[in-house]
Design a protein around this motif. Structure first.
Motif, mmCIF file in Angstrom:
data_model
loop_
_atom_site.group_PDB
_atom_site.id
_atom_site.type_symbol
_atom_site.label_atom_id
_atom_site.label_comp_id
_atom_site.label_asym_id
_atom_site.label_seq_id
_atom_site.Cartn_x
_atom_site.Cartn_y
_atom_site.Cartn_z
ATOM 1 N N UNK A 35 -11.309 -6.719 9.721
ATOM 2 C CA UNK A 35 -11.120 -5.753 8.640
ATOM 3 C C UNK A 35 -10.145 -4.646 9.035
ATOM 4 N N UNK A 36 -10.299 -4.144 10.255
ATOM 5 C CA UNK A 36 -9.526 -2.976 10.675
ATOM 6 C C UNK A 36 -8.058 -3.279 10.900
ATOM 7 N N UNK A 37 -7.706 -4.546 10.983
ATOM 8 C CA UNK A 37 -6.294 -4.899 11.106
ATOM 9 C C UNK A 37 -5.677 -5.306 9.771
ATOM 10 N N UNK A 38 -6.467 -5.303 8.698
ATOM 11 C CA UNK A 38 -5.974 -5.703 7.387
ATOM 12 C C UNK A 38 -5.424 -4.541 6.582
ATOM 13 N N UNK A 39 -4.676 -4.885 5.544
ATOM 14 C CA UNK A 39 -4.040 -3.858 4.709
ATOM 15 C C UNK A 39 -5.048 -3.103 3.854
ATOM 16 N N UNK A 40 -6.185 -3.701 3.556
ATOM 17 C CA UNK A 40 -7.120 -3.058 2.638
ATOM 18 C C UNK A 40 -7.762 -1.808 3.232
ATOM 19 N N UNK A 41 -7.956 -1.779 4.547
ATOM 20 C CA UNK A 41 -8.508 -0.570 5.165
ATOM 21 C C UNK A 41 -7.534 0.594 5.011
ATOM 22 N N UNK A 42 -6.264 0.338 5.232
ATOM 23 C CA UNK A 42 -5.246 1.381 5.062
ATOM 24 C C UNK A 42 -5.241 1.876 3.618
ATOM 25 N N UNK A 43 -5.320 0.929 2.680
ATOM 26 C CA UNK A 43 -5.329 1.288 1.269
ATOM 27 C C UNK A 43 -6.574 2.089 0.912
ATOM 28 N N UNK A 44 -7.742 1.700 1.454
ATOM 29 C CA UNK A 44 -8.985 2.417 1.158
ATOM 30 C C UNK A 44 -8.918 3.855 1.647
ATOM 31 N N UNK A 45 -8.402 4.045 2.844
ATOM 32 C CA UNK A 45 -8.301 5.391 3.405
ATOM 33 C C UNK A 45 -7.309 6.231 2.613
ATOM 34 N N UNK A 87 -7.549 10.684 -3.754
ATOM 35 C CA UNK A 87 -8.522 10.774 -4.855
ATOM 36 C C UNK A 87 -8.160 9.848 -6.019
ATOM 37 N N UNK A 88 -7.944 8.586 -5.700
ATOM 38 C CA UNK A 88 -7.628 7.573 -6.707
ATOM 39 C C UNK A 88 -8.398 6.304 -6.378
ATOM 40 N N UNK A 89 -8.414 5.390 -7.340
ATOM 41 C CA UNK A 89 -9.070 4.110 -7.105
ATOM 42 C C UNK A 89 -8.194 3.224 -6.218
ATOM 43 N N UNK A 90 -8.774 2.561 -5.242
ATOM 44 C CA UNK A 90 -7.960 1.686 -4.383
ATOM 45 C C UNK A 90 -7.558 0.398 -5.100
ATOM 46 N N UNK A 91 -6.462 -0.177 -4.667
ATOM 47 C CA UNK A 91 -6.005 -1.463 -5.172
ATOM 48 C C UNK A 91 -5.950 -2.410 -3.972
ATOM 49 N N UNK A 92 -6.930 -3.308 -3.909
ATOM 50 C CA UNK A 92 -7.056 -4.189 -2.745
ATOM 51 C C UNK A 92 -6.317 -5.491 -2.969
ATOM 52 N N UNK A 93 -5.732 -6.005 -1.904
ATOM 53 C CA UNK A 93 -4.954 -7.250 -1.982
ATOM 54 C C UNK A 93 -5.525 -8.370 -1.108
ATOM 55 N N UNK A 94 -6.323 -7.991 -0.122
ATOM 56 C CA UNK A 94 -6.829 -9.001 0.806
ATOM 57 C C UNK A 94 -5.828 -9.443 1.832
ATOM 58 N N UNK A 95 -4.726 -8.701 1.971
ATOM 59 C CA UNK A 95 -3.701 -9.060 2.946
ATOM 60 C C UNK A 95 -4.227 -8.874 4.359
ATOM 61 N N UNK A 96 -4.224 -9.931 5.169
ATOM 62 C CA UNK A 96 -4.736 -9.802 6.536
ATOM 63 C C UNK A 96 -3.745 -9.087 7.438
ATOM 64 N N UNK A 97 -4.242 -8.662 8.597
ATOM 65 C CA UNK A 97 -3.373 -8.018 9.579
ATOM 66 C C UNK A 97 -2.476 -9.025 10.275
ATOM 67 N N UNK A 98 -1.446 -8.514 10.923
ATOM 68 C CA UNK A 98 -0.527 -9.387 11.622
ATOM 69 C C UNK A 98 -0.989 -9.722 13.019
#
Length: 264
Positions: free
Chosen positions: A237-247, A253-264
């Protein structure tokens, strides 16, 4: 009879709905329907556009179980294990599906039909829904994962009561036992399930997939094994794009937009 497909599929956004479509038999499952379910679950598991799956039935019933009046008899397949393998494939695919699943239950859910609903992550039923582990009435024992699912959901004693006596229970009792997540009125269930599926589909795909897998396996792992798996999952999880987006969404102060893109 009808020429309509035995399984209907519909895609709305990231939500795929699979509808058992044999209303004249209360959606009893034939070999063709098992095969169709197996194919669609395979596709859903590989399709990145699918982030949640709804399983339901047409014509006011969920599923009355395997169709014991299916035209082909046991003589065609003298080894019953071949029949069971087709069922087992579907059960395993549903269990392993990396996206959340919701069963929408109206009317009867019996035998393998009820166990298909229990194999979903969440179950929503109307007040008229009726549930039965009907197997012993047919001189059979539970299949479609029932012997594994029931004790984990309700405990061994209640599982034995339901399976040995083959009693029919209503939606309220099923909810009280933890076999139904929500009971919703007939005129509200469609909207409720659609909104629920959209919420699930809007979540972070990698995190949801790993959360589902951790919970599914947690009952058969030791604490130390579960801690090790949680560590592995969190590293992914911590290497994926969604954690960056969530933070970032939290900070902005907006809703996150998750993609499920994995880390490299």
């Amino acid at each position: 009879m009808t020429d309509e497909p035995v399984l209907l599929t519909e895609q709305s956004g990231h939500v795929r709905t699979l509808t058992l479509n044999r209303p004249h038999r209360k959606n009893a499952i034939t070999r063709d329907l098992w095969a169709a379910l197996r194919g669609e679950l395979h596709h859903a598991a590989k399709d990145s556009d699918v982030r949640a799956v709804i399983l339901t039935g047409s014509g006011g019933s969920f599923c009355s179980g395997a169709d014991i009046s299916d035209a082909a008899g046991m003589d065609e397949f003298p080894d019953p294990s071949r029949e069971m393998n087709a069922i087992n494939d579907v059960v395993q695919l549903l269990h392993d599906l990396p996206v959340p699943t919701v069963a929408k239950v109206r009317g009867v859910a019996a035998g393998a039909g009820w166990n298909l609903a229990l194999g979903c992550d969440l179950v929503v039923a109307t007040p008229d829904a009726r549930f039965c582990q009907i197997f012993t009435r047919r001189a059979l024992s539970p299949d479609c994962g029932g012997s594994w699912l029931l004790p984990r959901l309700v405990g061994l004693q209640q599982a034995k009561r339901l399976a040995l006596l083959a009693e029919t229970i209503d939606a309220d009792e099923a909810r009280g036992l933890g076999l139904v997540t929500w009971v919703r009125p007939e005129d509200a269930i469609d909207t409720f399930v659609e909104e629920l599926a959209v919420r699930l589909a809007s979540g972070p795909p990698l995190a949801l997939a790993q959360t589902k897998a951790l919970l599914n396996a947690g009952t058969v792992r030791t604490l130390s094994e579960s801690l090790a798996e949680e560590t592995r999952a969190q590293a992914v999880n911590l290497t994926g794009a969604d954690v960056i987006e969530a933070f970032a969404a939290f900070a902005e102060k907006r809703a996150p937009v998750f993609t499920g893109t994995p880390g490299g």
